[in-house]
Design an enzyme around this catalytic site. Structure first.
Site, PDB file in Angstrom:
ATOM      1  N   ASN A 251      18.975  28.495  72.470  1.00  0.00           N
ATOM      2  CA  ASN A 251      18.705  28.994  72.285  1.00  0.00           C
ATOM      3  C   ASN A 251      17.302  27.683  71.586  1.00  0.00           C
ATOM      4  O   ASN A 251      17.735  26.950  71.789  1.00  0.00           O
ATOM      5  CB  ASN A 251      18.937  30.109  71.352  1.00  0.00           C
ATOM      6  CG  ASN A 251      20.158  29.090  70.515  1.00  0.00           C
ATOM      7  OD1 ASN A 251      19.669  28.545  69.590  1.00  0.00           O
ATOM      8  ND2 ASN A 251      21.142  28.796  70.658  1.00  0.00           N
TER       9      ASN A 251
ATOM     10  N   ASP B 178      26.653  33.816  72.312  1.00  0.00           N
ATOM     11  CA  ASP B 178      27.683  34.437  72.380  1.00  0.00           C
ATOM     12  C   ASP B 178      28.484  35.290  73.937  1.00  0.00           C
ATOM     13  O   ASP B 178      29.547  35.497  73.412  1.00  0.00           O
ATOM     14  CB  ASP B 178      26.554  36.175  72.219  1.00  0.00           C
ATOM     15  CG  ASP B 178      26.094  36.352  70.463  1.00  0.00           C
ATOM     16  OD1 ASP B 178      27.172  35.891  69.215  1.00  0.00           O
ATOM     17  OD2 ASP B 178      25.017  36.588  70.220  1.00  0.00           O
TER      18      ASP B 178
ATOM     19  N   LYS C 182      25.699  21.879  92.194  1.00  0.00           N
ATOM     20  CA  LYS C 182      24.564  22.762  91.850  1.00  0.00           C
ATOM     21  C   LYS C 182      23.608  23.594  92.850  1.00  0.00           C
ATOM     22  O   LYS C 182      23.998  23.273  93.664  1.00  0.00           O
ATOM     23  CB  LYS C 182      22.989  21.725  91.911  1.00  0.00           C
ATOM     24  CG  LYS C 182      21.516  22.462  91.216  1.00  0.00           C
ATOM     25  CD  LYS C 182      20.606  20.962  91.311  1.00  0.00           C
ATOM     26  CE  LYS C 182      19.262  21.751  91.586  1.00  0.00           C
ATOM     27  NZ  LYS C 182      18.190  21.408  91.718  1.00  0.00           N
TER      28      LYS C 182
ATOM     29  N   ASP D 131      34.528  33.892  68.531  1.00  0.00           N
ATOM     30  CA  ASP D 131      33.249  33.636  66.988  1.00  0.00           C
ATOM     31  C   ASP D 131      34.006  32.881  66.213  1.00  0.00           C
ATOM     32  O   ASP D 131      35.001  33.665  65.126  1.00  0.00           O
ATOM     33  CB  ASP D 131      33.367  35.297  66.815  1.00  0.00           C
ATOM     34  CG  ASP D 131      31.891  35.351  65.757  1.00  0.00           C
ATOM     35  OD1 ASP D 131      32.405  34.209  64.265  1.00  0.00           O
ATOM     36  OD2 ASP D 131      31.210  36.460  65.420  1.00  0.00           O
TER      37      ASP D 131
ATOM     38  N   PHE E 140      24.914  32.552  58.573  1.00  0.00           N
ATOM     39  CA  PHE E 140      23.882  33.267  58.876  1.00  0.00           C
ATOM     40  C   PHE E 140      23.366  34.166  59.910  1.00  0.00           C
ATOM     41  O   PHE E 140      24.260  34.977  60.586  1.00  0.00           O
ATOM     42  CB  PHE E 140      23.044  32.000  59.350  1.00  0.00           C
ATOM     43  CG  PHE E 140      22.919  31.055  57.974  1.00  0.00           C
ATOM     44  CD1 PHE E 140      23.518  30.337  57.195  1.00  0.00           C
ATOM     45  CD2 PHE E 140      21.399  30.696  57.143  1.00  0.00           C
ATOM     46  CE1 PHE E 140      23.093  29.397  56.487  1.00  0.00           C
ATOM     47  CE2 PHE E 140      21.114  29.902  56.677  1.00  0.00           C
ATOM     48  CZ  PHE E 140      22.075  29.104  56.007  1.00  0.00           C
TER      49      PHE E 140
ATOM     50  N   LYS F 154      27.033  42.831  60.190  1.00  0.00           N
ATOM     51  CA  LYS F 154      27.545  41.938  59.957  1.00  0.00           C
ATOM     52  C   LYS F 154      28.395  40.760  59.110  1.00  0.00           C
ATOM     53  O   LYS F 154      29.798  40.752  59.373  1.00  0.00           O
ATOM     54  CB  LYS F 154      26.399  40.769  60.429  1.00  0.00           C
ATOM     55  CG  LYS F 154      27.283  39.226  61.570  1.00  0.00           C
ATOM     56  CD  LYS F 154      25.765  39.048  61.704  1.00  0.00           C
ATOM     57  CE  LYS F 154      25.436  39.631  62.815  1.00  0.00           C
ATOM     58  NZ  LYS F 154      23.917  39.157  63.388  1.00  0.00           N
TER      59      LYS F 154
ATOM     60  N   LYS G 125      32.823  40.636  59.711  1.00  0.00           N
ATOM     61  CA  LYS G 125      33.045  39.612  59.631  1.00  0.00           C
ATOM     62  C   LYS G 125      34.634  39.402  58.384  1.00  0.00           C
ATOM     63  O   LYS G 125      34.997  37.838  57.987  1.00  0.00           O
ATOM     64  CB  LYS G 125      31.582  37.908  60.266  1.00  0.00           C
ATOM     65  CG  LYS G 125      31.570  38.350  61.233  1.00  0.00           C
ATOM     66  CD  LYS G 125      30.485  37.199  61.644  1.00  0.00           C
ATOM     67  CE  LYS G 125      29.610  37.919  63.089  1.00  0.00           C
ATOM     68  NZ  LYS G 125      29.812  36.271  63.966  1.00  0.00           N
TER      69      LYS G 125
HETATM   70  O1  C5P Z   1      26.674  37.500  65.625  1.00  0.00           O
HETATM   71  P1  C5P Z   1      26.016  36.588  64.916  1.00  0.00           P
HETATM   72  O2  C5P Z   1      25.966  35.385  65.905  1.00  0.00           O
HETATM   73  O3  C5P Z   1      24.466  37.618  64.748  1.00  0.00           O
HETATM   74  O4  C5P Z   1      27.009  35.975  63.436  1.00  0.00           O
HETATM   75  C1  C5P Z   1      25.979  35.096  63.410  1.00  0.00           C
HETATM   76  C2  C5P Z   1      26.573  34.064  62.331  1.00  0.00           C
HETATM   77  O5  C5P Z   1      28.327  33.887  62.897  1.00  0.00           O
HETATM   78  C3  C5P Z   1      26.370  33.062  62.169  1.00  0.00           C
HETATM   79  O6  C5P Z   1      26.920  32.487  60.641  1.00  0.00           O
HETATM   80  C4  C5P Z   1      26.759  31.645  63.180  1.00  0.00           C
HETATM   81  O7  C5P Z   1      27.244  30.638  62.829  1.00  0.00           O
HETATM   82  C5  C5P Z   1      28.367  32.219  63.613  1.00  0.00           C
HETATM   83  N1  C5P Z   1      29.131  32.728  64.389  1.00  0.00           N
HETATM   84  C6  C5P Z   1      30.174  31.993  64.742  1.00  0.00           C
HETATM   85  N2  C5P Z   1      30.773  32.104  66.122  1.00  0.00           N
HETATM   86  C7  C5P Z   1      29.989  33.075  67.515  1.00  0.00           C
HETATM   87  C8  C5P Z   1      28.733  33.485  66.775  1.00  0.00           C
HETATM   88  C9  C5P Z   1      28.061  33.713  65.624  1.00  0.00           C
HETATM   89  O8  C5P Z   1      30.587  31.189  64.832  1.00  0.00           O
HETATM   90  N3  C5P Z   1      30.038  32.959  68.286  1.00  0.00           N
END
Ligand code: C5P
Length: 404
Positions: free
Chosen positions: A218, A287, A297, A314, A331, A345, A349
């Site tokens: 990204n 995600d 390849k 996560d 964040f 969120k 979390k």
């Molecule tokens: O769920 P989302 O990706 O929008 O959440 C964002 C927050 O969760 C950020 O602080 C990101 O660093 C953390 N995050 C994480 N592991 C993931 C997805 C997001 O630590 N797999």
């Protein structure tokens, strides 16, 4: 090549600095430091030893600082001949750069036989010293003894670096570069709100491999994560960043662990999390990751290609769910309904604090505009540069930490 560390467009806490230049070829680097300070609206008074004027002329520093350069104990212009006291009064810091072995020895023993050594003794503000010398002079027992004495006296010793030296030798003794000296000056003026706290951050994007040459990633640059790491280190924290692929340079005093995928980032976080007080998940973590990585390849065919993706772990939610979780900050980059999605969120979390921003504003940019979400509601901050924002966020986090 690395991008430069977050640029100090301003120098918070610095209004007037005394730069003491002693005899060494690295004096030319202090010309650049003078320029950076002046650009950041800091008044710079340059004081040169006699030996320093053999390497760079006073005219160079006068032109860059726009102020008279002081070289002589008896010519500081003060009516009562107390110029050595006046020069450092009202200064935020005195930085001696380059500091020669001889000048370090003088400082360690409290000599006051020229303007610079005298004003160092008479100062009320903090003293920073950036040694620059041949590697053997640096390694010499007498120099090491003198440096240890200065450190014990509360003087900040900046560097030296290891690398190519002016004498054509290689080793420890190279003076730090101007941006690093500026960063150290700014850091010396920041309140130590995280003194001794162990802070772990994630930063940048992750890269999920599809085959040996392709992957899913990204637009995250890592700028916000490294700015926060810098601000946390300036505040006295012991800071480690677990970073996905990012070209941003590591701020001084920060430990960096480079990873590629989400799984690697999770592993690197989990082995370090037990020993930390604050965890800040700044990384834009993928995600989903390919269910299988192709070892060879993938060949192009005329047919549509379907990739099967599976969810990643996560990291932040896993850390926050631990029995003895550190203080966790998340964040959230959202394209719309930023505060509502951010709060959902935060609840999901189980985070005490979440920083929400618009994805369009945040990713890759040098500025950001955020809202802090906590149990007390939403607190909006104005748009600002990422380093200024990072310092503000560190203050907000420090204020919310449980008292130990
Ligand atoms: O769920 P989302 O990706 O929008 O959440 C964002 C927050 O969760 C950020 O602080 C990101 O660093 C953390 N995050 C994480 N592991 C993931 C997805 C997001 O630590 N797999």
């Amino acid at each position: 090549m690395n991008d430069p560390a977050p640029v100090a467009e301003t120098a918070p806490g610095l209004t007037r600095v005394v730069l003491g230049v002693t005899g060494g070829i690295a004096a030319y680097k202090v010309a650049e430091l003078t320029r950076l300070l002046v650009k950041a609206s800091v008044t710079v008074d340059v004081v040169m030893t006699d030996a320093a004027t053999r390497f760079v002329t006073a005219t160079t520093f006068q032109a860059l600082s726009g102020r008279p350069v002081l070289t002589d104990l008896w010519q500081t212009g003060a009516d009562n001949a107390m110029g050595h006291i006046g020069v450092s009064r009202g200064a935020d810091a005195v930085l001696v750069a380059p500091a020669s072995a001889d000048f370090i020895a003088k400082l360690a023993h409290g000599h006051a036989d020229d303007l610079l050594s005298t004003l160092c003794l008479a100062r009320e503000c903090s003293l920073l010293v950036a040694p620059a010398m041949n590697r053997q002079m640096w390694a010499n027992a007498a120099t090491q003894r003198n440096v240890a004495q200065l450190a014990a006296d509360g003087v900040a010793i900046l560097g030296p670096d290891t690398g190519e030296l002016a004498c054509n030798e290689n080793g420890e003794g190279r003076m730090l570069e101007a941006p690093a000296l500026l960063a150290a000056l700014i850091a010396s003026r920041q309140p130590k709100l995280l003194a001794g706290k162990r802070v772990l951050l994630t930063a940048g994007p992750t890269f999920e491999a599809i085959d040996p040459v392709r992957g899913i990633t990204n637009a995250s640059s890592g700028k916000m994560g490294f700015a926060l790491a810098q601000a946390a280190a300036e505040a006295g924290g012991v800071v480690t960043v677990v970073a996905g692929p990012s070209a941003v340079a590591t701020p001084s005093g920060v430990t960096r662990v480079d990873v590629t995928s989400t799984a690697q980032m999770a592993d690197a976080v989990m082995v370090r999390i037990g020993a930390c007080d604050v965890f800040i998940g700044v990384a834009a973590v993928a995600d989903y990751t390919p269910a299988a990585t192709h070892e060879q390849k993938l060949k192009k065919t005329p047919d549509a290609l379907t990739l099967t993706l599976k969810p990643t772990v996560d990291i932040l939610a896993t850390v926050a769910a631990r029995a003895k979780a550190p203080y966790c900050v998340g964040f959230a980059a959202e394209s719309h309904d930023v505060e509502r999605h951010g709060e959902e969120k935060r609840k999901r979390k189980k985070l005490p604090l979440l920083i929400a921003n618009r994805a369009q504003d945040a990713l890759g940019s040098d500025e950001n505009e955020v809202t802090l979400l906590d149990d007390g509601g939403a607190h909006r901050l104005p748009r600002m540069g990422k380093l200024a924002l990072a310092r503000r966020l560190v203050a907000e986090i420090a204020q919310r930490l449980p008292r130990s």
